[in-house]
Motif scaffolding. Structure first.
Motif, PDB file in Angstrom:
ATOM      1  N   THR A 218       0.797  -1.101   0.165  1.00  0.00           N
ATOM      2  CA  THR A 218      -0.043  -0.011   0.123  1.00  0.00           C
ATOM      3  C   THR A 218       0.814   1.112  -0.062  1.00  0.00           C
ATOM      4  O   THR A 218       0.688   2.169  -0.584  1.00  0.00           O
ATOM      5  N   ILE A 219       1.891   1.243   0.756  1.00  0.00           N
ATOM      6  CA  ILE A 219       2.821   2.388   1.046  1.00  0.00           C
ATOM      7  C   ILE A 219       3.488   2.595  -0.639  1.00  0.00           C
ATOM      8  O   ILE A 219       3.693   3.475  -0.904  1.00  0.00           O
ATOM      9  N   ARG A 220       3.808   1.485  -1.075  1.00  0.00           N
ATOM     10  CA  ARG A 220       4.676   1.595  -2.244  1.00  0.00           C
ATOM     11  C   ARG A 220       3.767   1.976  -3.437  1.00  0.00           C
ATOM     12  O   ARG A 220       4.060   3.014  -4.237  1.00  0.00           O
ATOM     13  N   LEU A 476      12.372   5.385   4.317  1.00  0.00           N
ATOM     14  CA  LEU A 476      11.229   6.044   4.933  1.00  0.00           C
ATOM     15  C   LEU A 476      10.951   5.149   6.321  1.00  0.00           C
ATOM     16  O   LEU A 476      10.509   5.895   7.326  1.00  0.00           O
ATOM     17  N   ILE A 477      11.021   3.788   6.323  1.00  0.00           N
ATOM     18  CA  ILE A 477      10.567   3.100   7.495  1.00  0.00           C
ATOM     19  C   ILE A 477      11.485   3.891   8.475  1.00  0.00           C
ATOM     20  O   ILE A 477      10.930   3.789   9.663  1.00  0.00           O
ATOM     21  N   GLU A 478      12.886   3.897   8.435  1.00  0.00           N
ATOM     22  CA  GLU A 478      13.799   4.329   9.367  1.00  0.00           C
ATOM     23  C   GLU A 478      13.652   5.828   9.719  1.00  0.00           C
ATOM     24  O   GLU A 478      13.585   6.214  10.928  1.00  0.00           O
ATOM     25  N   THR A 486       0.300  10.488   7.060  1.00  0.00           N
ATOM     26  CA  THR A 486      -1.022  10.083   7.145  1.00  0.00           C
ATOM     27  C   THR A 486      -1.109   9.556   5.615  1.00  0.00           C
ATOM     28  O   THR A 486      -1.508   8.417   5.317  1.00  0.00           O
ATOM     29  N   TRP A 487      -0.577  10.269   4.621  1.00  0.00           N
ATOM     30  CA  TRP A 487      -0.808   9.889   3.219  1.00  0.00           C
ATOM     31  C   TRP A 487      -0.360   8.548   2.856  1.00  0.00           C
ATOM     32  O   TRP A 487      -0.733   7.787   2.108  1.00  0.00           O
TER      33      TRP A 487
END
Length: 602
Positions: A218-220, A476-478, A486-487
């Motif tokens: 989803t994030i991708r 981005l995770i880190e 939120t987006w």
RNA sequence: GCCCACGUAGCUCAGGCGGUAGAGCAUUUCCUUGGUAAGGAAAAGGUCCCCGGUUCGAAUCCGGGCGUGGGCUCCA
């Protein structure tokens, strides 16, 4: 790579301290292992290391003994004594000690007849210094790990055992650093990727081939939509091309020769057909360029694709999502005239800056990677390289950007600008890149029809503005420690009722959010509210909407953000607030009650 | 690829100097209906990474693989 001479007249006291700690380490090691030979031991970011050749291998379990010997020497208040010797005298000294690595350094690196050495008790090291006054000035250090490291960075030379340590002026700072390491561990994308079910790796699929789980995917998808939409708005033409091509295509591009070690072996069929998994997208895009005769009016032509690349990276280099064997590059190839080159390079930098700003990549620096003098590593003439390097430098300078030069770090077909960023452990890696290429247009005989009707050769710019999706994701995770804006967050809202009888209302609120394309999960389990809130918080969900009797009554929802602050609001207002936040891809919500992404380390 | 370490339930980890294994969380079921970070109970869940060797017997010892992590080299 720091070597003899790199520390001359270094004014940085912290670097001096760490370099001295490296000497202390070597002094302790040579006491405990008299036949150990020592290589080099510089200060590095946050600490120091020293490389040794041991007669039998040591492991991390040997570090405590070495560290306590270091402490003993530190307490002994041994001065660091600077001496100058003749080359002959120094050679004799180190030969007597059996230190052949030092002899090699004296032979190769020391110029003139004067050799500068430092003595710490019995320990003697080839070194220009400076150092702290005494071992006693070293009050806060800790050995961290052992690692293999090739002598003088050359994998054909013997591998030494490197011992890493950290050193600080005070115990307090050492403690802070140790705490930082522990916190970095918690932000590590491999750990969070598993905990938050973003991606998985499995032996059966293979090393370096991670699986994107639903939430990660989803994030991708959000990232890709964002990237592609922005590129379309900036005049890029997005295409789709296959992951394979005939091997001949890569012979023509030069990859089959110059990039062979990273390529998968070709698939050979009975009829002789040979297909190759592509390590790069450029040849496919070049073929698209050549699907029609191009005019100068068509240029610049910006062909873009989030294209899968396959590179068989050496097993020891793989790391989570950061370094994999199959990745999707946010790639584009810009075909332009030499006159347009500068503007296109600037445009590519500007796009990378825009992506960085929106995604929260706040800390990065530029490296201009150029060629070195090893002739057979590079394609093309010196003049072409000079020209390309100058263009890149000028583009950066005209945009007021600072940069560092990385000699010998260019791509084989041309120089490049790399955008270097840091992971949670402060390790540096390249996220995006802009590369000028005069070679491929030639190899593929690219041309366009100029104003005067003549055929001319376009210049190519390769650029990966947001980098590879896998690496960007790991970053981005880190960066957000899993608390994505939120987006991007896979679940934007969790709705939870205080007890089951309000689950219908919870579902209704969920539907209203979903109608506005907000990703919402209605937690209707027969659990206590506490539990539902906790589970949402563990998932770092941006907003938790709680509903009970009061909310049913008023048509409201009680919203808690990540900061733990609560606000009672009408459902419509809640929808509007989140919709606006998502539409603007905000990193922090505008309302006073915060809830934005976790800040950076500090 | 090389050096060092590690590999026990979905996850985090105990245990085991050789006699086929445990906890917490997660999962399932039942009970509980509780206003903002873990309600209770029960059940289920493991070729102790794989393959060889030693042994009456190996998860444990030895050898070889594979994988993961940290480095080196390389790199998006």
């Amino acid at each position: 790579m720091a070597e003899y001479g790199d520390h001359e007249s270094s004014g940085d006291p912290l670097e001096t301290l760490r370099h001295s700690a490296a000497h202390l380490l070597a002094a302790a090691v040579t006491e405990l292992y008299p036949d150990a030979r020592y290589g080099i031991g510089p200060a590095v970011q946050d600490g120091f290391y020293y490389d040794f050749a041991f007669s039998k291998p040591i492991s991390e379990s040997d570090l405590p003994a070495i560290e306590s010997r270091m402490r003993k020497l530190a307490q002994a208040d041994i001065p660091f004594v600077h001496e100058t010797m003749s080359r002959e005298q120094a050679t004799e000294e180190f030969r007597r000690r059996g230190q052949d690595y030092k002899l090699e350094l004296i032979a190769d690196k020391v110029e003139g007849d004067e050799v500068s050495v430092y003595r710490t008790g019995d320990f003697l090291d080839l070194c220009r210094g400076p150092h702290v006054r005494s071992t006693r000035d070293l009050k806060a250090f800790k050995l961290l790990r052992v690692a293999g490291a090739y002598w003088r960075g050359d994998e054909k030379k013997p591998q030494l055992t490197r011992i890493y340590g950290t050193a600080w002026p005070t115990p307090r700072e050492l403690e802070d650093y140790v705490k930082f390491l522990e916190e970095a561990e918690l932000r590590d994308h491999k750990k969070l990727g598993k905990d938050l079910k973003l991606f998985a790796v499995d032996d059966r699929i293979g090393p370096g081939l991670p699986l994107w789980l639903p939430d990660g995917a989803t994030i991708r998808r959000e990232l890709e939509r964002f990237i592609v939409d922005e590129e379309l708005a900036r005049g890029y033409l997005h295409v789709r091309t296959p992951d394979v091509a005939r091997l001949d295509l890569f012979r023509q591009s030069g990859h089959a020769q110059l990039y062979k070690e990273y390529m998968y072996p070709p698939m050979t069929f009975e009829d002789g057909e040979q297909l190759e998994l592509r390590p790069v997208n450029c040849p496919h895009h070049i073929v698209i360029y050549q699907t029609e005769l191009r005019s100068y009016r068509d240029l610049p032509l910006r062909i873009a694709e989030i294209g899968n690349n396959w590179r068989y990276e050496r097993s020891g280099t793989l790391a989570g999502m950061n370094r994999v064997r199959s990745f999707a590059l946010n790639d584009a190839h810009i075909f332009c005239t030499p006159d347009q080159l500068m503007d296109e390079v600037k445009g590519a930098i500007d796009l990378a800056l825009y992506f960085s700003r929106v995604l929260g990549i706040d800390e990065f620096w530029y490296q201009l990677s150029t060629r070195d003098d090893v002739k057979d590593k590079w394609l093309g003439t010196e003049e072409q390289w000079q020209e390309a390097q100058a263009s890149l430098a000028e583009a950066l300078e005209s945009m007021g950007q600072q940069y560092r030069i990385g000699v010998g770090e260019a791509a084989f077909y041309g120089p490049k600008i790399d955008f270097q960023v840091y992971d949670a452990h402060r390790r540096e890696f390249t996220n995006s890149t802009v590369q000028v290429d005069f070679q491929l247009p030639q190899r593929f005989d690219l041309e366009y029809v100029a104003e005067d009707g003549s055929r001319k050769r376009p210049v190519m710019v390769h650029r990966g503005a947001a980098g590879a999706m896998e690496r960007l994701f790991s970053y981005l995770i880190e960066r957000y420690a899993g608390a994505f804006p939120t987006w991007l967050h896979p679940t934007q809202v969790v709705v939870a009722a205080v007890k089951d009888e309000f689950n219908d209302y919870a579902r209704e609120v969920g539907e209203r959010l979903r109608a506005s394309k907000i990703r919402v999960h209605v937690d209707h389990r027969s659990e206590r509210l506490d539990r539902k809130v906790r589970d949402a918080k563990v998932k770092k969900v941006p907003y938790i909407g709680v509903v009970g009797g009061k909310e049913v009554e008023s048509g409201h929802v009680n919203v808690q953000n990540r900061a733990g602050e609560k606000v009672d609001m009408a459902v419509d207002a809640f929808v509007d607030m989140i919709s606006a936040e998502i539409a603007e891809r905000r990193r922090t919500p505008p309302h006073s009650w915060g809830g934005g992404p976790t800040g950076q380390r500090g």
